[in-house]
Design a protein around this motif. Structure first.
Motif, PDB file in Angstrom:
ATOM      1  N   SER A 100      36.449  46.970  47.247  1.00  0.00           N
ATOM      2  CA  SER A 100      37.667  46.782  48.027  1.00  0.00           C
ATOM      3  C   SER A 100      37.321  46.069  49.326  1.00  0.00           C
ATOM      4  N   ASP A 101      38.360  45.527  49.988  1.00  0.00           N
ATOM      5  CA  ASP A 101      38.139  44.798  51.228  1.00  0.00           C
ATOM      6  C   ASP A 101      38.425  45.698  52.430  1.00  0.00           C
ATOM      7  N   ASN A 102      38.456  45.092  53.630  1.00  0.00           N
ATOM      8  CA  ASN A 102      38.639  45.857  54.859  1.00  0.00           C
ATOM      9  C   ASN A 102      39.975  46.576  54.922  1.00  0.00           C
ATOM     10  N   ALA A 103      41.018  46.036  54.263  1.00  0.00           N
ATOM     11  CA  ALA A 103      42.344  46.634  54.276  1.00  0.00           C
ATOM     12  C   ALA A 103      42.552  47.594  53.107  1.00  0.00           C
ATOM     13  N   GLY A 104      41.562  47.762  52.252  1.00  0.00           N
ATOM     14  CA  GLY A 104      41.674  48.667  51.121  1.00  0.00           C
ATOM     15  C   GLY A 104      42.216  48.030  49.860  1.00  0.00           C
ATOM     16  N   ARG A 105      42.405  46.724  49.866  1.00  0.00           N
ATOM     17  CA  ARG A 105      42.890  46.034  48.662  1.00  0.00           C
ATOM     18  C   ARG A 105      41.769  45.970  47.635  1.00  0.00           C
ATOM     19  N   PRO A 106      42.060  46.290  46.375  1.00  0.00           N
ATOM     20  CA  PRO A 106      41.006  46.328  45.362  1.00  0.00           C
ATOM     21  C   PRO A 106      40.608  44.938  44.878  1.00  0.00           C
ATOM     22  N   MET A 107      39.394  44.847  44.378  1.00  0.00           N
ATOM     23  CA  MET A 107      38.913  43.631  43.731  1.00  0.00           C
ATOM     24  C   MET A 107      39.273  43.738  42.254  1.00  0.00           C
ATOM     25  N   ARG A 108      39.748  42.626  41.680  1.00  0.00           N
ATOM     26  CA  ARG A 108      40.080  42.600  40.250  1.00  0.00           C
ATOM     27  C   ARG A 108      39.213  41.564  39.563  1.00  0.00           C
ATOM     28  N   ASP A 109      38.701  41.916  38.394  1.00  0.00           N
ATOM     29  CA  ASP A 109      37.802  41.002  37.695  1.00  0.00           C
ATOM     30  C   ASP A 109      38.526  39.876  36.984  1.00  0.00           C
ATOM     31  N   ASP A 110      39.863  39.896  36.949  1.00  0.00           N
ATOM     32  CA  ASP A 110      40.597  38.797  36.316  1.00  0.00           C
ATOM     33  C   ASP A 110      41.157  37.810  37.335  1.00  0.00           C
ATOM     34  N   ARG A 133      39.903  34.976  40.036  1.00  0.00           N
ATOM     35  CA  ARG A 133      38.703  34.222  40.403  1.00  0.00           C
ATOM     36  C   ARG A 133      38.580  34.064  41.911  1.00  0.00           C
ATOM     37  N   GLY A 134      37.343  33.965  42.380  1.00  0.00           N
ATOM     38  CA  GLY A 134      37.052  33.682  43.778  1.00  0.00           C
ATOM     39  C   GLY A 134      37.116  34.911  44.667  1.00  0.00           C
ATOM     40  N   PRO A 135      36.893  34.726  45.981  1.00  0.00           N
ATOM     41  CA  PRO A 135      36.893  35.846  46.919  1.00  0.00           C
ATOM     42  C   PRO A 135      38.214  36.028  47.668  1.00  0.00           C
ATOM     43  N   ASN A 136      39.196  35.171  47.417  1.00  0.00           N
ATOM     44  CA  ASN A 136      40.409  35.148  48.220  1.00  0.00           C
ATOM     45  C   ASN A 136      41.442  36.173  47.768  1.00  0.00           C
ATOM     46  N   LEU A 137      42.446  36.375  48.652  1.00  0.00           N
ATOM     47  CA  LEU A 137      43.574  37.230  48.321  1.00  0.00           C
ATOM     48  C   LEU A 137      44.520  36.481  47.400  1.00  0.00           C
ATOM     49  N   LYS A 138      45.143  37.225  46.503  1.00  0.00           N
ATOM     50  CA  LYS A 138      46.117  36.618  45.605  1.00  0.00           C
ATOM     51  C   LYS A 138      47.161  37.669  45.242  1.00  0.00           C
ATOM     52  N   GLN A 139      48.411  37.219  45.144  1.00  0.00           N
ATOM     53  CA  GLN A 139      49.474  38.113  44.705  1.00  0.00           C
ATOM     54  C   GLN A 139      49.654  37.943  43.212  1.00  0.00           C
ATOM     55  N   VAL A 140      49.541  39.028  42.481  1.00  0.00           N
ATOM     56  CA  VAL A 140      49.669  38.984  41.033  1.00  0.00           C
ATOM     57  C   VAL A 140      50.691  40.019  40.579  1.00  0.00           C
ATOM     58  N   THR A 176      49.148  42.494  46.104  1.00  0.00           N
ATOM     59  CA  THR A 176      48.103  41.656  46.684  1.00  0.00           C
ATOM     60  C   THR A 176      46.748  42.277  46.374  1.00  0.00           C
ATOM     61  N   VAL A 177      45.890  41.500  45.726  1.00  0.00           N
ATOM     62  CA  VAL A 177      44.546  41.958  45.381  1.00  0.00           C
ATOM     63  C   VAL A 177      43.534  40.912  45.820  1.00  0.00           C
ATOM     64  N   ARG A 178      42.273  41.283  45.801  1.00  0.00           N
ATOM     65  CA  ARG A 178      41.195  40.365  46.154  1.00  0.00           C
ATOM     66  C   ARG A 178      40.480  39.946  44.878  1.00  0.00           C
ATOM     67  N   GLY A 179      39.940  38.749  44.872  1.00  0.00           N
ATOM     68  CA  GLY A 179      39.242  38.208  43.710  1.00  0.00           C
ATOM     69  C   GLY A 179      37.951  38.936  43.405  1.00  0.00           C
ATOM     70  N   ASP A 236      32.277  38.151  52.725  1.00  0.00           N
ATOM     71  CA  ASP A 236      32.166  38.873  53.994  1.00  0.00           C
ATOM     72  C   ASP A 236      33.340  39.810  54.223  1.00  0.00           C
ATOM     73  N   ASP A 237      34.480  39.566  53.570  1.00  0.00           N
ATOM     74  CA  ASP A 237      35.652  40.418  53.728  1.00  0.00           C
ATOM     75  C   ASP A 237      35.560  41.705  52.921  1.00  0.00           C
ATOM     76  N   THR A 238      34.609  41.796  52.030  1.00  0.00           N
ATOM     77  CA  THR A 238      34.431  42.990  51.213  1.00  0.00           C
ATOM     78  C   THR A 238      33.850  44.106  52.069  1.00  0.00           C
ATOM     79  N   ARG A 239      34.380  45.313  51.914  1.00  0.00           N
ATOM     80  CA  ARG A 239      33.896  46.452  52.689  1.00  0.00           C
ATOM     81  C   ARG A 239      33.103  47.426  51.814  1.00  0.00           C
TER      82      ARG A 239
END
Length: 127
Positions: A56-66, A68-75, A95-98, A103-106
């Motif tokens: 997860s990132d600094n705001a608690g948004r989870p990383m999803r394996d589907d 791509r990349g390190p950016n935020l995306k709304q799915v 909103t999830v993280r790639g 560096d944004d990953t916590r």
């Protein structure tokens, strides 16, 4: 400089160990995708191999394996990581993280893929 909390799960005994890493050890995780394997010496587990399973990132948004990349995306999600529907057929834009560690990953979640010669308890006893 990057700083992470790495939650290492041991599937054999069911324990999870939280280890804070920074500086050069944290740089070993930068640019890695979920599902990749990392040398365990980055968290003090010499001889072990860790598989990245989530985070997860600094705001608690989870990383999803589907995603791509390190950016935020709304799915639009019907369930799974990041969304738990309350009834059948419910969907929501979340909103999830790639899947790439940045560096944004916590927090990084990992599990032990290959074991070393020493037990985990002995290697992490001084931390």
């Amino acid at each position: 400089m990057a700083e992470f909390t790495v939650a290492v799960a041991d599937p054999d005994d069911g324990m999870t160990y939280q280890i804070d890493v920074s500086d050069q050890d944290a740089n070993r995780f930068i640019g890695r995708d979920l599902g990749e394997e990392v040398d365990g010496s980055a968290v003090g587990l010499n001889g072990y191999t860790l598989e990245l399973t989530g985070g997860s990132d600094n705001a608690g948004r989870p990383m999803r394996d589907d995603v791509r990349g390190p950016n935020l995306k709304q799915v639009m999600l019907e369930g799974g990581t990041g969304y738990n529907p309350s009834r059948d057929g419910e969907r929501e834009r979340v909103t999830v993280r790639g899947r790439e560690v940045s560096d944004d990953t916590r927090q990084i979640n990992a599990r032990i893929a290959d074991r070393g010669s020493q037990p985990v308890d002995e290697l992490l006893a001084d931390e």
